[in-house]
Design an enzyme around this catalytic site. Sequence first.
Site, PDB file in Angstrom:
ATOM      1  CE1 TYR A 172      -2.262   3.239   2.045  1.00 22.42           C
ATOM      2  CE2 TYR A 172      -3.595   2.653   0.531  1.00 22.42           C
ATOM      3  CZ  TYR A 172      -2.595   3.899   1.090  1.00 22.42           C
ATOM      4  OH  TYR A 172      -3.747   4.940   0.986  1.00 22.42           O
ATOM      5  NE  ARG A 219       1.313  13.357  10.952  1.00 26.05           N
ATOM      6  CZ  ARG A 219       1.476  14.163   9.599  1.00 26.05           C
ATOM      7  NH1 ARG A 219       2.914  14.251   9.446  1.00 26.05           N
ATOM      8  NH2 ARG A 219       0.771  13.259   8.491  1.00 26.05           N
ATOM      9  NE  ARG A 229      -8.247   8.697   5.787  1.00 25.19           N
ATOM     10  CZ  ARG A 229      -9.045   9.687   6.218  1.00 25.19           C
ATOM     11  NH1 ARG A 229      -9.232  10.291   4.642  1.00 25.19           N
ATOM     12  NH2 ARG A 229      -8.339  10.958   6.148  1.00 25.19           N
ATOM     13  CG  PHE A 289      12.415  18.496  -3.950  1.00 25.75           C
ATOM     14  CD1 PHE A 289      12.573  16.994  -4.983  1.00 25.75           C
ATOM     15  CD2 PHE A 289      10.980  18.899  -3.957  1.00 25.75           C
ATOM     16  CE1 PHE A 289      11.011  16.249  -4.985  1.00 25.75           C
ATOM     17  CE2 PHE A 289      10.048  18.389  -4.423  1.00 25.75           C
ATOM     18  CZ  PHE A 289      10.151  17.227  -5.001  1.00 25.75           C
TER      19      PHE A 289
END
Length: 416
Positions: A172, A219, A229, A289
């Site tokens: 997932y 978290r 969910r 980034f």
Amino acid sequence: MASAILASLLHPSEVLALVQYKLAPKTKYDYSNNKTRERLYHHLNMTSRSFAAVIQDLDDELKDAICLFYLVLRGLDTIEDDMTIDLEIKLPYLKTFHEIIYQKGWNFTENGPNEKDRQLLVEFDTVIEGFLELKPAYQTIIADITKRMGNGMAHYATAGINVVTNADYDEYCHYVAGLVGLGLSEMFTASGFESPMVAERKDLSNSMGLFLQKTNITRDFLEDLRDNRRFWPEEIWGKYVDEIKDLTEPENKEKALQCLSHMVVNAMAHIRDVLEYLSMIKNKSCFKFCAIPQVMAIATLNLLHTNYMIYTHENVKIRKGETVWLMKESSNVDSVAAIFRLYARQINNKSNPLDPHFVDIGVICGEIEQICVSKYPGSTAELHRLQAGVMAGTSGNVLTAAAVVAGAIALKNVIA
Ligand code: IN0
């Protein structure tokens, strides 16, 4: 700003970073010559202010392509996340989103009113316009990743399909974040800024995504539970409680903390790959980034570890001062390795010896030290530099803090 300084009062290196961040002249990006671009960067800033700045610091060749990639994925994510959309409506959109991004003028108004990025989809025709202006090479990468992610999301959104095993959990997270790493690596290589090796190491690119996604899932336990969910694998929580919601029952506190440690250990297993991936990135703007979300994640894992608040409060976040300090200090692989060592030590120090994962966490934290000292020897000097900043505070150099605070309040009056 004042509240951020107060929260970081005992961390002068964060107060300093906050004041510097506040005083630093903000780079003005002028997109007025292109209405579409102007609208795109408006949406980008709306989706995530702090990270939008990091994307806008990327070299021009990659900036628009990654901005579009980010907005396309945020659009797909906003449809996947919206539990008010019926499955028979949602699944086709997830599976065909990679075709929709080629359909000029397409917009989506079926999100529930509370979806954070609803407006992005209402004006998605702007994103499609920007997408179609990209070089074909970048369009192809974005469309390919969007197709694989959309189908993966559709699979796990299908009724009766749950994240049961650790393999499901990895699969997932691969679909919703690992694939982002693969796509970005292909863009880095296609731009010529990074070597083809970066695109070849799909295992490392995947781990970059899994470390971020697993930290977010750990978290967001309570928020996800509330929205029905479930992403924590049953193979983990099933060892501690009969039903996942039992983790929030006060009588299960000890079991819940052991389950949390298990989730933290599972996420930390990707750190070795994350550091190896970052050591391959040569372009400075690409490095920042890639590095900034990773250091935010290890700081977040440190905040989550042994922290029962994740079962009682939503939106557990690291301090603003800490995020600004982390963005300031993650400009090269040695300082990033030093940051991982710093937080690994804090995670290890706060571990409960009676927790069944005490040794596992000790081993992973020990490995992080070994990897960093052997592969990134420069991280030791960086660690001492960072600790000097951090220690200055904790060893009660209150004077420094007081001086900084006085300065900040004076600054506040000047700004006001
Ligand atoms: C990201 C990732 C990201 C950046 C750089 C390299 C990556 C390599 C592999 C996978 C993802 C990578 O970074 C962003 C960071 C971000 O958006 N932070 C938000 C915090 C938040 O909670 O939204 C902020 O406000 O700072 C990220 O989290 N994701 C992301 C999405 C698209 C792209 Cl192009 C890059 C989301 C996710 C789910 C982790 C992939």
